[in-house]
Design a protein around this motif. Structure first.
Motif, PDB file in Angstrom:
ATOM      1  N   LEU A   1       0.804  -1.211   0.000  1.00 53.85           N
ATOM      2  CA  LEU A   1       0.000   0.000   0.000  1.00 53.85           C
ATOM      3  C   LEU A   1       0.838   1.262   0.000  1.00 53.85           C
ATOM      4  O   LEU A   1       0.446   2.267  -0.575  1.00 53.85           O
ATOM      5  CB  LEU A   1      -0.939  -0.007   1.215  1.00 53.85           C
ATOM      6  CG  LEU A   1      -1.977  -1.124   1.224  1.00 53.85           C
ATOM      7  CD1 LEU A   1      -2.635  -1.207   2.598  1.00 53.85           C
ATOM      8  CD2 LEU A   1      -3.008  -0.887   0.153  1.00 53.85           C
ATOM      9  N   LEU A   2       1.983   1.244   0.680  1.00 53.17           N
ATOM     10  CA  LEU A   2       2.891   2.394   0.751  1.00 53.17           C
ATOM     11  C   LEU A   2       4.325   1.916   0.579  1.00 53.17           C
ATOM     12  O   LEU A   2       4.702   0.916   1.188  1.00 53.17           O
ATOM     13  CB  LEU A   2       2.804   3.093   2.116  1.00 53.17           C
ATOM     14  CG  LEU A   2       1.644   3.996   2.414  1.00 53.17           C
ATOM     15  CD1 LEU A   2       1.738   4.518   3.847  1.00 53.17           C
ATOM     16  CD2 LEU A   2       1.569   5.154   1.450  1.00 53.17           C
ATOM     17  N   PRO A   3       5.121   2.648  -0.182  1.00 55.26           N
ATOM     18  CA  PRO A   3       6.534   2.259  -0.295  1.00 55.26           C
ATOM     19  C   PRO A   3       7.284   2.567   0.993  1.00 55.26           C
ATOM     20  O   PRO A   3       6.841   3.366   1.811  1.00 55.26           O
ATOM     21  CB  PRO A   3       7.038   3.141  -1.439  1.00 55.26           C
ATOM     22  CG  PRO A   3       6.157   4.341  -1.405  1.00 55.26           C
ATOM     23  CD  PRO A   3       4.800   3.838  -0.958  1.00 55.26           C
ATOM     24  N   HIS A   4       8.434   1.952   1.148  1.00 55.34           N
ATOM     25  CA  HIS A   4       9.304   2.247   2.279  1.00 55.34           C
ATOM     26  C   HIS A   4       9.671   3.728   2.226  1.00 55.34           C
ATOM     27  O   HIS A   4       9.993   4.250   1.151  1.00 55.34           O
ATOM     28  CB  HIS A   4      10.554   1.374   2.222  1.00 55.34           C
ATOM     29  CG  HIS A   4      11.409   1.509   3.425  1.00 55.34           C
ATOM     30  ND1 HIS A   4      12.341   2.517   3.572  1.00 55.34           N
ATOM     31  CD2 HIS A   4      11.474   0.770   4.556  1.00 55.34           C
ATOM     32  CE1 HIS A   4      12.944   2.399   4.727  1.00 55.34           C
ATOM     33  NE2 HIS A   4      12.444   1.342   5.348  1.00 55.34           N
TER      34      HIS A   4
ATOM     35  N   LEU B   1      12.039  19.672  12.657  1.00 51.87           N
ATOM     36  CA  LEU B   1      11.661  19.354  11.280  1.00 51.87           C
ATOM     37  C   LEU B   1      10.148  19.175  11.180  1.00 51.87           C
ATOM     38  O   LEU B   1       9.504  18.768  12.147  1.00 51.87           O
ATOM     39  CB  LEU B   1      12.327  18.049  10.823  1.00 51.87           C
ATOM     40  CG  LEU B   1      13.826  18.059  10.630  1.00 51.87           C
ATOM     41  CD1 LEU B   1      14.335  16.656  10.349  1.00 51.87           C
ATOM     42  CD2 LEU B   1      14.205  18.993   9.489  1.00 51.87           C
ATOM     43  N   PRO B   2       9.566  19.427   9.999  1.00 52.13           N
ATOM     44  CA  PRO B   2       8.152  19.103   9.813  1.00 52.13           C
ATOM     45  C   PRO B   2       7.973  17.588   9.870  1.00 52.13           C
ATOM     46  O   PRO B   2       8.922  16.833   9.658  1.00 52.13           O
ATOM     47  CB  PRO B   2       7.839  19.645   8.413  1.00 52.13           C
ATOM     48  CG  PRO B   2       9.149  19.767   7.733  1.00 52.13           C
ATOM     49  CD  PRO B   2      10.185  19.983   8.802  1.00 52.13           C
ATOM     50  N   THR B   3       6.767  17.158  10.175  1.00 54.14           N
ATOM     51  CA  THR B   3       6.452  15.730  10.270  1.00 54.14           C
ATOM     52  C   THR B   3       5.296  15.428   9.334  1.00 54.14           C
ATOM     53  O   THR B   3       4.296  16.150   9.337  1.00 54.14           O
ATOM     54  CB  THR B   3       6.070  15.348  11.708  1.00 54.14           C
ATOM     55  OG1 THR B   3       7.142  15.724  12.581  1.00 54.14           O
ATOM     56  CG2 THR B   3       5.795  13.865  11.849  1.00 54.14           C
ATOM     57  N   VAL B   4       5.432  14.353   8.549  1.00 53.78           N
ATOM     58  CA  VAL B   4       4.383  13.955   7.610  1.00 53.78           C
ATOM     59  C   VAL B   4       3.896  12.562   8.003  1.00 53.78           C
ATOM     60  O   VAL B   4       4.693  11.630   8.118  1.00 53.78           O
ATOM     61  CB  VAL B   4       4.897  13.939   6.157  1.00 53.78           C
ATOM     62  CG1 VAL B   4       3.782  13.533   5.205  1.00 53.78           C
ATOM     63  CG2 VAL B   4       5.470  15.302   5.774  1.00 53.78           C
ATOM     64  N   LEU B   5       2.598  12.433   8.221  1.00 55.07           N
ATOM     65  CA  LEU B   5       1.952  11.153   8.514  1.00 55.07           C
ATOM     66  C   LEU B   5       1.105  10.788   7.307  1.00 55.07           C
ATOM     67  O   LEU B   5       0.226  11.561   6.900  1.00 55.07           O
ATOM     68  CB  LEU B   5       1.079  11.265   9.764  1.00 55.07           C
ATOM     69  CG  LEU B   5       0.110  10.116  10.057  1.00 55.07           C
ATOM     70  CD1 LEU B   5       0.824   8.780  10.198  1.00 55.07           C
ATOM     71  CD2 LEU B   5      -0.719  10.438  11.297  1.00 55.07           C
ATOM     72  N   THR B   6       1.372   9.627   6.709  1.00 60.59           N
ATOM     73  CA  THR B   6       0.633   9.162   5.542  1.00 60.59           C
ATOM     74  C   THR B   6       0.048   7.786   5.848  1.00 60.59           C
ATOM     75  O   THR B   6       0.751   6.920   6.382  1.00 60.59           O
ATOM     76  CB  THR B   6       1.549   9.062   4.311  1.00 60.59           C
ATOM     77  OG1 THR B   6       2.145  10.339   4.085  1.00 60.59           O
ATOM     78  CG2 THR B   6       0.773   8.638   3.073  1.00 60.59           C
ATOM     79  N   VAL B   7      -1.224   7.598   5.503  1.00 62.75           N
ATOM     80  CA  VAL B   7      -1.906   6.319   5.697  1.00 62.75           C
ATOM     81  C   VAL B   7      -2.563   5.934   4.376  1.00 62.75           C
ATOM     82  O   VAL B   7      -3.197   6.769   3.722  1.00 62.75           O
ATOM     83  CB  VAL B   7      -2.972   6.412   6.811  1.00 62.75           C
ATOM     84  CG1 VAL B   7      -3.751   5.107   6.933  1.00 62.75           C
ATOM     85  CG2 VAL B   7      -2.322   6.775   8.139  1.00 62.75           C
ATOM     86  N   ALA B   8      -2.408   4.677   3.986  1.00 64.86           N
ATOM     87  CA  ALA B   8      -3.079   4.133   2.806  1.00 64.86           C
ATOM     88  C   ALA B   8      -3.871   2.910   3.252  1.00 64.86           C
ATOM     89  O   ALA B   8      -3.478   2.210   4.189  1.00 64.86           O
ATOM     90  CB  ALA B   8      -2.067   3.747   1.734  1.00 64.86           C
ATOM     91  N   CYS B   9      -5.010   2.667   2.609  1.00 62.22           N
ATOM     92  CA  CYS B   9      -5.848   1.540   3.010  1.00 62.22           C
ATOM     93  C   CYS B   9      -6.715   1.089   1.847  1.00 62.22           C
ATOM     94  O   CYS B   9      -6.928   1.826   0.885  1.00 62.22           O
ATOM     95  CB  CYS B   9      -6.719   1.921   4.202  1.00 62.22           C
ATOM     96  SG  CYS B   9      -7.807   3.334   3.900  1.00 62.22           S
ATOM     97  N   GLU B  10      -7.234  -0.132   1.969  1.00 58.96           N
ATOM     98  CA  GLU B  10      -8.189  -0.646   0.988  1.00 58.96           C
ATOM     99  C   GLU B  10      -9.045  -1.708   1.655  1.00 58.96           C
ATOM    100  O   GLU B  10      -8.668  -2.276   2.658  1.00 58.96           O
ATOM    101  CB  GLU B  10      -7.483  -1.154  -0.265  1.00 58.96           C
ATOM    102  CG  GLU B  10      -6.702  -2.431  -0.132  1.00 58.96           C
ATOM    103  CD  GLU B  10      -7.523  -3.680  -0.347  1.00 58.96           C
ATOM    104  OE1 GLU B  10      -8.577  -3.646  -1.010  1.00 58.96           O
ATOM    105  OE2 GLU B  10      -7.131  -4.711   0.190  1.00 58.96           O
ATOM    106  N   GLY B  11     -10.219  -1.918   1.074  1.00 60.75           N
ATOM    107  CA  GLY B  11     -11.081  -2.962   1.609  1.00 60.75           C
ATOM    108  C   GLY B  11     -12.537  -2.588   1.720  1.00 60.75           C
ATOM    109  O   GLY B  11     -13.353  -3.402   2.128  1.00 60.75           O
TER     110      GLY B  11
END
Length: 136
Positions: free
Chosen positions: A31-34, A61-71
């Motif tokens: 769902l997400l690359p390394h 530093l800025p912080t980025v939170l990314t979430v991917a999902c399916e279903g």
């Protein structure tokens, strides 16, 4: 240090090790690359409710939170830094394809040290992945 604080620190360290994957590749259906060297946490894939605890954040530093999902459904995502909620959002998880949501927090929002992320899936069969990065 009290026994309770020692136990909590040990639990957070164990959870951090579960959530951090050192493999720089992803599965063909990932769902997400390394996230590479900017990554603090990468959860390659989980199903249903879950989350992660980690340390090593830097407030400069800025912080980025990314979430991917399916279903078919959605996931509710929360992030806390030093017992303060710093992010909250929902990601739609279509069936058969990945949905993605992300939030970028300015430097200083995520405090130095540990943080936790919770993922609340609308269905136990939803699969999801997450990454936390601090790009320079």
């Amino acid at each position: 240090m009290s026994a309770r604080k020692t136990a909590t620190a040990a639990m957070l360290a164990a959870l951090a090790m579960v959530g951090v994957v050192a493999t720089p590749t992803m599965a063909a259906d990932g769902l997400l690359p390394h996230p590479g060297p900017e990554g603090l946490v990468w959860v390659e894939e989980m199903t249903g409710d879950g989350g992660v605890a980690s340390g090593g954040a830097w407030e400069g530093l800025p912080t980025v939170l990314t979430v991917a999902c399916e279903g078919g459904g959605s996931v509710g995502v929360t992030m806390e830094s030093q017992q303060r909620r710093v992010a909250e959002f929902t990601v739609d998880c279509p069936a058969g394809t990945a949905g993605r949501g992300s939030v970028t927090m300015n430097a200083g929002v995520v405090q130095a040290g540990s943080f936790t992320i919770g993922v609340d899936a609308s269905d136990e069969n939803i699969r999801w992945a997450l990454a936390v990065t601090q790009p320079e």
